[in-house]
Write a protein that holds these residues in place. Structure first.
Motif, PDB file in Angstrom:
ATOM      1  N   PRO A  39      53.709 -69.048  54.762  1.00  0.00           N
ATOM      2  CA  PRO A  39      54.749 -68.232  55.404  1.00  0.00           C
ATOM      3  C   PRO A  39      54.207 -67.307  56.488  1.00  0.00           C
ATOM      4  O   PRO A  39      54.924 -66.980  57.445  1.00  0.00           O
ATOM      5  CB  PRO A  39      55.334 -67.426  54.237  1.00  0.00           C
ATOM      6  CG  PRO A  39      54.239 -67.389  53.218  1.00  0.00           C
ATOM      7  CD  PRO A  39      53.564 -68.720  53.334  1.00  0.00           C
ATOM      8  N   ARG A  42      54.294 -69.751  59.475  1.00  0.00           N
ATOM      9  CA  ARG A  42      55.613 -70.319  59.781  1.00  0.00           C
ATOM     10  C   ARG A  42      56.645 -69.252  60.162  1.00  0.00           C
ATOM     11  O   ARG A  42      57.510 -69.488  61.003  1.00  0.00           O
ATOM     12  CB  ARG A  42      56.133 -71.110  58.582  1.00  0.00           C
ATOM     13  CG  ARG A  42      55.296 -72.350  58.268  1.00  0.00           C
ATOM     14  CD  ARG A  42      55.622 -72.901  56.876  1.00  0.00           C
ATOM     15  NE  ARG A  42      57.042 -73.276  56.777  1.00  0.00           N
ATOM     16  CZ  ARG A  42      57.781 -73.107  55.692  1.00  0.00           C
ATOM     17  NH1 ARG A  42      57.258 -72.546  54.614  1.00  0.00           N
ATOM     18  NH2 ARG A  42      59.035 -73.487  55.672  1.00  0.00           N
ATOM     19  N   TYR A  43      56.560 -68.076  59.548  1.00  0.00           N
ATOM     20  CA  TYR A  43      57.580 -67.051  59.762  1.00  0.00           C
ATOM     21  C   TYR A  43      57.120 -65.919  60.685  1.00  0.00           C
ATOM     22  O   TYR A  43      57.820 -64.928  60.853  1.00  0.00           O
ATOM     23  CB  TYR A  43      58.013 -66.447  58.422  1.00  0.00           C
ATOM     24  CG  TYR A  43      58.480 -67.451  57.392  1.00  0.00           C
ATOM     25  CD1 TYR A  43      59.086 -68.651  57.774  1.00  0.00           C
ATOM     26  CD2 TYR A  43      58.309 -67.212  56.030  1.00  0.00           C
ATOM     27  CE1 TYR A  43      59.509 -69.582  56.829  1.00  0.00           C
ATOM     28  CE2 TYR A  43      58.726 -68.139  55.076  1.00  0.00           C
ATOM     29  CZ  TYR A  43      59.321 -69.322  55.486  1.00  0.00           C
ATOM     30  OH  TYR A  43      59.744 -70.237  54.546  1.00  0.00           O
ATOM     31  N   HIS A  46      59.504 -65.297  63.631  1.00  0.00           N
ATOM     32  CA  HIS A  46      60.787 -64.806  63.131  1.00  0.00           C
ATOM     33  C   HIS A  46      60.686 -63.335  62.720  1.00  0.00           C
ATOM     34  O   HIS A  46      61.636 -62.559  62.916  1.00  0.00           O
ATOM     35  CB  HIS A  46      61.232 -65.656  61.933  1.00  0.00           C
ATOM     36  CG  HIS A  46      62.556 -65.273  61.368  1.00  0.00           C
ATOM     37  ND1 HIS A  46      63.750 -65.600  61.973  1.00  0.00           N
ATOM     38  CD2 HIS A  46      62.891 -64.587  60.246  1.00  0.00           C
ATOM     39  CE1 HIS A  46      64.757 -65.145  61.256  1.00  0.00           C
ATOM     40  NE2 HIS A  46      64.261 -64.519  60.189  1.00  0.00           N
ATOM     41  N   SER A 298      64.407 -60.794  54.516  1.00  0.00           N
ATOM     42  CA  SER A 298      64.222 -60.377  55.908  1.00  0.00           C
ATOM     43  C   SER A 298      63.259 -59.205  56.004  1.00  0.00           C
ATOM     44  O   SER A 298      62.462 -59.107  56.938  1.00  0.00           O
ATOM     45  CB  SER A 298      65.567 -60.007  56.544  1.00  0.00           C
ATOM     46  OG  SER A 298      66.068 -58.797  56.008  1.00  0.00           O
ATOM     47  N   MET A 301      59.859 -60.509  55.577  1.00  0.00           N
ATOM     48  CA  MET A 301      59.375 -61.067  56.850  1.00  0.00           C
ATOM     49  C   MET A 301      58.695 -59.973  57.685  1.00  0.00           C
ATOM     50  O   MET A 301      57.617 -60.165  58.255  1.00  0.00           O
ATOM     51  CB  MET A 301      60.541 -61.650  57.650  1.00  0.00           C
ATOM     52  CG  MET A 301      61.266 -62.792  56.991  1.00  0.00           C
ATOM     53  SD  MET A 301      60.334 -64.325  57.119  1.00  0.00           S
ATOM     54  CE  MET A 301      61.528 -65.475  56.408  1.00  0.00           C
ATOM     55  N   VAL A 543      63.662 -67.172  49.052  1.00  0.00           N
ATOM     56  CA  VAL A 543      63.366 -67.674  50.399  1.00  0.00           C
ATOM     57  C   VAL A 543      64.323 -68.803  50.774  1.00  0.00           C
ATOM     58  O   VAL A 543      64.861 -68.841  51.889  1.00  0.00           O
ATOM     59  CB  VAL A 543      61.900 -68.154  50.502  1.00  0.00           C
ATOM     60  CG1 VAL A 543      61.645 -68.802  51.857  1.00  0.00           C
ATOM     61  CG2 VAL A 543      60.937 -66.990  50.285  1.00  0.00           C
ATOM     62  N   TRP A 547      67.241 -68.767  54.002  1.00  0.00           N
ATOM     63  CA  TRP A 547      67.406 -69.724  55.093  1.00  0.00           C
ATOM     64  C   TRP A 547      68.764 -70.416  55.034  1.00  0.00           C
ATOM     65  O   TRP A 547      69.325 -70.772  56.079  1.00  0.00           O
ATOM     66  CB  TRP A 547      66.279 -70.748  55.084  1.00  0.00           C
ATOM     67  CG  TRP A 547      64.966 -70.146  55.506  1.00  0.00           C
ATOM     68  CD1 TRP A 547      63.846 -69.990  54.775  1.00  0.00           C
ATOM     69  CD2 TRP A 547      64.675 -69.567  56.791  1.00  0.00           C
ATOM     70  NE1 TRP A 547      62.865 -69.371  55.500  1.00  0.00           N
ATOM     71  CE2 TRP A 547      63.335 -69.106  56.751  1.00  0.00           C
ATOM     72  CE3 TRP A 547      65.407 -69.409  57.971  1.00  0.00           C
ATOM     73  CZ2 TRP A 547      62.728 -68.485  57.836  1.00  0.00           C
ATOM     74  CZ3 TRP A 547      64.789 -68.788  59.060  1.00  0.00           C
ATOM     75  CH2 TRP A 547      63.470 -68.337  58.983  1.00  0.00           C
TER      76      TRP A 547
END
Length: 556
Positions: A39, A42-43, A46, A298, A301, A543, A547
């Motif tokens: 993550p 990948r995130y 974002h 979020s 993240m 998670v 999404w």
């Protein structure tokens, strides 16, 4: 103080310095990295969109914006760990320690993602209408393990002193004295008053202050660090090479540095990495729990960015400044700290290969022939006239040793008594040349750049802002833990003790404080790591649901 310091070292030998701890910390991060399919990679993009407010909703519950929550959490992590902590790690383990700080940060990005998401998901609203969250809430509400939540909360209160309070002002005071000649007790007094004024206002005032301090202090520090790195550009590549080359072998002796084994560098790098970015410790989730969002993931993240900014960027800059400047292997005139000074039987020199080998094993707990000194030392006008012993200070052979009374300004004459390597005369101060560590080492390194002597002011100002903002953030962590333990009534007594401890630590022993920190840091980490491992399926489901919600919003 010597007895207290020995007790902290004893506890640390079973906690942060134990063989299992680095593997446990990195192992949990590695597990979640694979389990959640990287993550932190990948995130990453974002996460920047979330912190910029792209997905904010006005109706979401909370006390702070995503950016304010990140700034508060960063203010809790960007502190002495980035200035004094990196220097301490390199001082102990050499360049190899920096590599393991990086590894701790990379895997810690995932650990932080998990702990923040779960803490935000199970947060509660307090009596005064503000939000309260953290590992203790998911431990009680989801795991039905209130006892573990209580253990964590108690550890959080203790660690707020050991991590966020005592070492911060200690390093500020040390730096202000080195740079400006300001007495530590004066620095502690003034900042204690300012601290009280800020934390009385609660999370809203804390968030307002930290969201302004964090960007400012980061810019100042980065500019100063680059001034040293580019000035010593020819040393940067060799420094980076040594970081990677020594990562799995340990750091070899260089100058006054007597070397460190792989195990020692690995342990110290991971330990200082945790102190710097706090991934896995469970502290930052308390700040993130205040964020305005109905999507816990979020906020998770957003937290991915913390170890990246804190360790990958800021700590790397500090590390390169110290390594490229070369000051970490040089001996400097300094005051010796009692807890960091040992008298050895026999005369040793770090210029003699055999002596270096013996001292290396002594420092790294290997089998060796080195024995601590017990006996009397005659001193005339501050200089020893007794032979047959060696002073080891800051893990190096001390030179030009002088003995003084009180602050060492008045030369001492008389007999000193040493038992098992420790000086028994409590009123004697020692000065001389040795390696230095913590904020003092970073300050010296910042002088070796384009800014010259003015570089030390950048460290002092940066440390002042970094460490003070960390203290502010940790006061919030502690009072949320007190609310969990005893309710709102416990907040004000806690804050009074927090400010008092802050003042006291400004003039206490640095080594003692760092050793206390090492213990309290792990007391939070172990229960938190257990908790997030038990909730791994909950995290994975959260998670997936996030999404799904994001896809649904896009279709509207």
């Amino acid at each position: 103080m010597d007895s207290i310091n020995s007790f902290f070292l004893f506890l640390d030998s079973y906690l942060g310095s134990a063989v299992y701890f680095p593997y446990l910390l990195l192992g949990v991060g590695a597990f979640f990295t694979v389990y959640l399919k990287f993550p932190q990679v990948r995130y990453f993009g974002h996460a920047w969109k979330v912190v910029a407010g792209k997905y904010d909703k006005a109706e979401d519950k909370g006390d702070t914006t995503h950016f304010q929550a990140l700034a508060t959490a960063l203010s809790g992590t960007i502190g002495t760990g980035n200035i004094g902590g990196v220097a301490f790690a390199i001082f102990l383990g050499g360049p190899a320690a920096l590599f393991w700080m990086w590894m701790t940060a990379f895997l810690g990005m995932t650990t932080k993602f998990v702990e923040v998401t779960l803490s935000h998901k199970y947060r509660e609203q307090t009596e005064d209408g503000t939000m309260a969250g953290g590992p203790m809430y998911y431990m009680e509400k989801k795991l039905n393990m209130k006892w573990l939540g209580v253990v964590f909360a108690i550890a959080a209160v203790i660690s707020s002193f050991g991590t966020g309070n005592l070492p911060q002002i200690n390093n500020i005071a040390q730096s202000m004295q080195t740079t400006f000649g300001v007495e530590p007790i004066l620095t502690g007094g003034v900042l204690a008053v300012l601290l009280a004024l800020v934390i009385i206002g609660g999370i809203h005032r804390i968030a307002a202050v930290t969201s302004k301090i964090v960007p400012l202090m980061s810019v100042i520090y980065v500019v100063g660090a680059l001034g040293v790195i580019f000035y010593n550009l020819e040393n940067v590549l060799p420094s980076l090479t040594s970081v990677f080359a020594d990562a799995f072998t340990g750091s070899s002796a260089a100058g006054g540095f007597l070397g460190a084994t792989f195990a020692y560098a690995f342990n110290r790098g991971v330990n200082r990495g945790l102190f710097s970015n706090e991934a896995g410790q469970g502290s930052a989730p308390i700040a993130h729990a205040s964020a305005k969002t109905e999507e816990p993931v979020s906020e998770g993240m957003v937290s991915i960015l913390e170890p990246f900014i804190d360790t990958i960027i800021i700590c790397t800059l500090t590390g390169l400044v110290i390594l490229s400047s070369g000051v970490w292997t040089e001996k400097h005139q300094t005051h010796f700290q009692r807890a960091d000074t040992t008298f050895l039987m026999g005369e040793y020199s770090d210029t003699v290969v055999d002596d270096r080998e013996h001292l290396f094993h002594f420092l790294n707990r290997g089998e060796n022939e080195v024995k601590t000194f017990t006996g009397s030392i005659e001193v005339v006008a501050g200089v020893s006239v007794t032979s047959g012993y060696t002073v080891l200070s800051s893990r190096s052979v001390a030179e030009d040793v002088r003995f003084g009374v009180g602050s060492a300004d008045e030369p001492y004459s008389g007999v000193l008594h040493v038992r098992d390597g420790l000086l028994e005369n409590q009123d004697i101060a020692m000065t001389g040349k040795s390696l230095v560590h913590s904020a003092e080492l970073t300050t010296l390194a910042f002088k070796q750049g384009f800014f010259g002597e003015y570089g030390q002011y950048i460290v002092s100002i940066g440390l002042l802002l970094f460490a003070f903002s960390t203290t502010i953030a940790w006061s919030y962590y502690g009072d949320r833990a007190m609310i969990y333990l005893v309710g709102q009534k416990g907040v004000m007594p806690y804050r009074v003790c927090y400010v008092a401890g802050f003042f006291w630590a400004s003039f206490s022993d640095t080594t003692l404080v760092w050793n206390l920190t090492a213990v309290t840091l792990v007391l939070m980490t172990l229960p938190n790591l257990l908790g997030i491992m038990l909730l791994r399926k909950d995290m994975k489901d959260s998670v997936a649901q996030y999404w799904q919600h994001m896809d649904a919003d896009k279709k509207r």
